[in-house]
Design an enzyme around this catalytic site. Structure first.
Site, mmCIF file in Angstrom:
data_model
loop_
_atom_site.group_PDB
_atom_site.id
_atom_site.type_symbol
_atom_site.label_atom_id
_atom_site.label_comp_id
_atom_site.label_asym_id
_atom_site.label_seq_id
_atom_site.Cartn_x
_atom_site.Cartn_y
_atom_site.Cartn_z
ATOM 1 N N ASP A 18 -53.966 -40.096 -4.974
ATOM 2 C CA ASP A 18 -53.635 -39.186 -3.877
ATOM 3 C C ASP A 18 -52.904 -40.034 -2.847
ATOM 4 O O ASP A 18 -53.514 -40.857 -2.167
ATOM 5 C CB ASP A 18 -54.901 -38.575 -3.276
ATOM 6 C CG ASP A 18 -54.606 -37.582 -2.155
ATOM 7 O OD1 ASP A 18 -53.485 -37.614 -1.610
ATOM 8 O OD2 ASP A 18 -55.490 -36.776 -1.812
ATOM 9 N N HIS A 19 -51.578 -39.850 -2.741
ATOM 10 C CA HIS A 19 -50.792 -40.782 -1.934
ATOM 11 C C HIS A 19 -51.180 -40.753 -0.452
ATOM 12 O O HIS A 19 -50.925 -41.721 0.261
ATOM 13 C CB HIS A 19 -49.297 -40.515 -2.113
ATOM 14 C CG HIS A 19 -48.800 -39.279 -1.446
ATOM 15 N ND1 HIS A 19 -48.769 -38.045 -2.057
ATOM 16 C CD2 HIS A 19 -48.300 -39.081 -0.201
ATOM 17 C CE1 HIS A 19 -48.285 -37.154 -1.238
ATOM 18 N NE2 HIS A 19 -47.985 -37.745 -0.095
ATOM 19 N N HIS B 187 -55.300 -33.365 -0.957
ATOM 20 C CA HIS B 187 -54.964 -34.038 0.301
ATOM 21 C C HIS B 187 -55.867 -33.621 1.453
ATOM 22 O O HIS B 187 -56.449 -34.455 2.164
ATOM 23 C CB HIS B 187 -53.515 -33.742 0.706
ATOM 24 C CG HIS B 187 -52.503 -34.226 -0.275
ATOM 25 N ND1 HIS B 187 -52.689 -35.323 -1.083
ATOM 26 C CD2 HIS B 187 -51.260 -33.757 -0.574
ATOM 27 C CE1 HIS B 187 -51.621 -35.499 -1.839
ATOM 28 N NE2 HIS B 187 -50.747 -34.568 -1.552
#
Length: 502
Positions: free
Chosen positions: A183-184, A246
């Site tokens: 999950d960036h 996110h």
């Protein structure tokens, strides 16, 4: 600065000719190389269905010029880096592709003289994640439990059932400790800084609870539309694309309990505890706690922009949501009855990722009414993007006679304080994968609980498609119903707050 990694590394990127590799992965690896944060002995192997080594290197060099935070690569430095970039051409369902890959890996390790970390990054459409994992398992490339790691981009399934099916398929070839669900957002410096802010400072943790906090707002707004991703977005929507991963991850960072130690499993255990505490959503009355929206045509920066239904690859009668607002509660001692408001959307007024902690008003306001016309509760604003930093909003006396109060700010600007631009999230995350640190990655039980949270709402919306779409204009802050979600509680969304540039 983080010390450089010493164990050699071989990073294999499946889907090497794709957009993610050009925009994010190769620029991240090249910047790590420039910063001396890659091992001195490394190899990057692209795996693609077509192409050749030279054209692949040229394509990646052009990608750096367009997308790297440093701009175009220095020719000498690029030549030094590119000699460690190679390509395997083949189909993902062909055993020969994995045989070729195995030969290149073995040759590299022989030249290194040491065992390398093997990172297999799946930058491919989600439907072939399992196929590639099976190929790696059948070829023996996943067998080294200590050094072989597989990185999975979102979406990790479309719902709980498909997520569990994919996880079971991965576990046929890899152990859980080898699986990195990326999950960036968790690679962003300011997101990680939340833990330092809370747990390294004596001032804030004592007031980080239901006694002092009125509510929490988390906003992830994008000013762009779906661009060329309409085909993908039609099968996803904002709830799957942003909230399930996110948004819930950001909530975990805010709401988690203090850590015993900064150990990977300890961090991930605390996040799972937060998700397990979320009060179950029902599919009976989703209007009570959720709002969905879809952007229509509008004006952005003085230019007309199309609505979602006019985007390439989108059904002209689409009922896919591009906006979600939620009110969640955590049933635990720290946060009982404190609402967490989450919102995310495409084509919003500004690009903004922000967390706002709104504190309770003082118990007794002793000042005259005319002295407190602009009175606001104290707020802590954590800016994740575009301007990384933290602002504390509080009341102070205005100059002059009388006791007139105004809201003032104390701010921390990440870039100005540390005299450096922040690393891209993928730089941090790739370095963590290479080093074998799982702290910033989702574990299977965390993924499962996150799907459990949103699935009732998914089912409710699927069974009752909206007949009001589009219900907000491109360039706005979303549908009016989202404002009403807070207004019914006597609250309102926080206006965007940015740290002013000098």
């Amino acid at each position: 600065m983080t010390p450089p990694l010493t164990q050699p590394a071989i990073v294999t990127i499946f889907g090497a000719a794709g957009d993610l590799t050009k925009r994010k992965l190769m620029p991240a690896l090249y910047n790590l190389f420039l910063d001396k944060q890659l091992p001195s002995k490394f190899l990057v192997i692209g795996v693609s269905r077509q192409g050749d080594e030279e054209s692949f290197r040229t394509y990646m060099q052009h990608g750096l010029a367009e997308f790297s935070r440093r701009g175009a690569a220095d020719p000498e430095k690029w030549a030094e880096f590119a000699q460690n970039v190679t390509l395997v051409v083949g189909e993902y369902n062909d055993p020969e592709t994995y045989n070729q890959l195995g030969v290149k890996i073995k040759e590299a390790e022989t030249s290194f003289g040491f065992k390398a970390a093997h990172v297999f990054y799946l930058s491919t459409p989600p439907m072939i994640f399992g196929l590639i994992a099976d190929g790696l398992g059948a070829s023996g490339l996943a067998a080294d439990r200590e050094n072989a790691r597989i990185v999975i981009e979102k979406p990790f399934g479309r719902d709980l059932e498909s997520s569990e099916a994919l996880n079971n398929q991965l576990l046929r070839s890899f152990e859980e400790k080898q699986i990195y669900r990326i999950d960036h957002y968790l690679g962003k410096e300011t997101v990680q800084n939340i833990l330092a802010f809370r747990f390294a400072n004596a001032l804030f943790e004592p007031v980080w609870n239901r006694r002092y906090v009125d509510h929490v707002q988390i906003t992830v707004g994008e000013d762009v539309g779906v661009e060329k991703r309409g085909g993908y977005y039609e099968t996803s929507g904002a709830l799957r694309d942003m909230v399930q991963n996110h948004m819930l991850q950001l909530m975990c960072m805010v709401a988690m309990e203090p850590l015993v130690s900064f150990d990977a499993d300890e961090v991930r255990n605390k996040k799972v505890d937060v998700l397990k505490a979320v009060r179950p959503l029902t599919n009976a009355n989703p209007h009570d706690y959720a709002v969905r929206g879809q952007y229509g045509p509008g004006v952005k920066d003085g230019q007309f922009v199309p609505g979602y239904r006019q985007e390439p690859g989108v059904d002209p009668l689409s009922t896919t949501e591009t906006y979600v607002a939620l009110r969640l509660y955590l049933d635990n001692w720290r946060w009982q009855d404190v609402p967490f408001y989450l919102r995310t959307g495409k084509r919003m007024m500004r690009k903004m990722s922000q967390i706002v902690i709104v504190f309770r008003p003082v118990p007794h306001l002793m000042f005259a009414a005319d002295a407190t016309e602009s009175f606001e509760p104290n707020r802590l604003v954590i800016n994740i993007q575009p301007d990384e930093g933290i602002i504390l909003k509080f009341q102070a006396k205005e100059p002059g006679t009388g006791m007139n109060l105004s809201t003032v700010s104390m701010g921390f600007d990440y870039n100005k304080t540390f005299q450096a631009s922040s690393r891209e999230a993928y730089e941090t995350l790739l370095q963590e994968v290479i080093s074998g640190d799982t702290t910033l990655f989702m574990r299977d039980d965390q993924e499962r609980v996150a799907w459990n949270i949103v699935e009732p709402l998914l089912k409710a919306w699927q069974s009752r498609p909206s007949n009001t779409f589009p219900n907000y204009s491109a360039g706005s802050w979303g549908p009016e119903a989202a404002d009403m979600l807070l207004a019914r509680d006597g609250r309102s969304w926080a206006n965007p707050m940015y740290i002013p540039h000098a």
